[in-house]
Design an enzyme around this catalytic site. Sequence first.
Site, PDB file in Angstrom:
ATOM      1  N   SER A  15       0.811  -1.219   0.000  1.00 13.55           N
ATOM      2  CA  SER A  15       0.000   0.000   0.000  1.00 13.55           C
ATOM      3  C   SER A  15       0.845   1.269   0.000  1.00 13.55           C
ATOM      4  CB  SER A  15      -0.937   0.002   1.204  1.00 13.55           C
ATOM      5  OG  SER A  15      -1.797  -1.115   1.183  1.00 13.55           O
ATOM      6  N   HIS A  38       0.978   4.464   4.465  1.00 11.27           N
ATOM      7  CA  HIS A  38       0.298   5.167   3.378  1.00 11.27           C
ATOM      8  C   HIS A  38       0.843   6.590   3.240  1.00 11.27           C
ATOM      9  CE1 HIS A  38      -3.514   2.414   3.808  1.00 11.27           C
ATOM     10  NE2 HIS A  38      -2.405   1.755   3.525  1.00 11.27           N
TER      11      HIS A  38
END
Length: 282
Positions: free
Chosen positions: A179, A225
């Site tokens: 991610s 992230h």
Amino acid sequence: MSGIPQYGQRSEPSAAPECPRHPGVRAVDYCKRCNRPMCAECAIPTEVRSICVDCARRVRRRVPSGSPVVTLGIIAACVLIYVIGWVSPAAERAFVFAPVVGYYQPWRFLTTAFLHASLWHIGFNMLALYWVGRSLEGVMGHWRFAALYVLSAVGGSLAVLLWCFVDPSTWQTATVGASGAVFGLFAAVFVLQRLNGVDTTSVLVLLGINLVYGFITPGISWQAHVGGLVTGLLVSWAFTLLARPRRGMTARAQNRVTVLATAAMALLLAGLVAGTYALLLH
């Protein structure tokens, strides 16, 4: 009435500079990339303004042909490692990143981006990687795209490490997933659209939704992230600036400068990791 200029014409045509490729022919615009004047024959329309024939050729040379081999290779590696981890969890644990083990085994800052916790996890990440990676790799080129992915993945792990200053209990918390690297790719899309005058609303909405989801859903490393996003912004911005044509510099020389800049960014990330551990373990 014949002396009145029509729409798109200059009131004084003689005031326009000559086209450098066609002496004696007046220019109608300036190239948005190199800012040289160009006549109607030399102007190549784009989404925003026009570029000259020479810049258009340079752009075409930088766009690689063939399939997105790096994107497909990353997907294949993630799927293969996921299968290996399903068969032998012990083998998978050798690549998981946690701040406590990253100090002794720094390769885990990158290898964790090829691991996933569930079928849903790998499915979502690989789908996002395929959607974004195909077009982004075609624009950036194979090795720049690979460098962006790797640096964004490491940047995501670095953010997880930095969070230990805020919450020391995360020192032993393991994180897996691509991610962080995928957020770096989304950031690159934003940078390319922004610098080329393309509307960025859609990619900003996509980033916003995914960031909020990471904050409100338990068990998701929103730190990775954010770290991947910030790293992707900086790396793609640097690549875009270095790719602009420069007077007196050949394409090969520009490529060497970009390689050196990539190495410098990798060393900077490594220095940040080392400095963070030095402060945490002091």
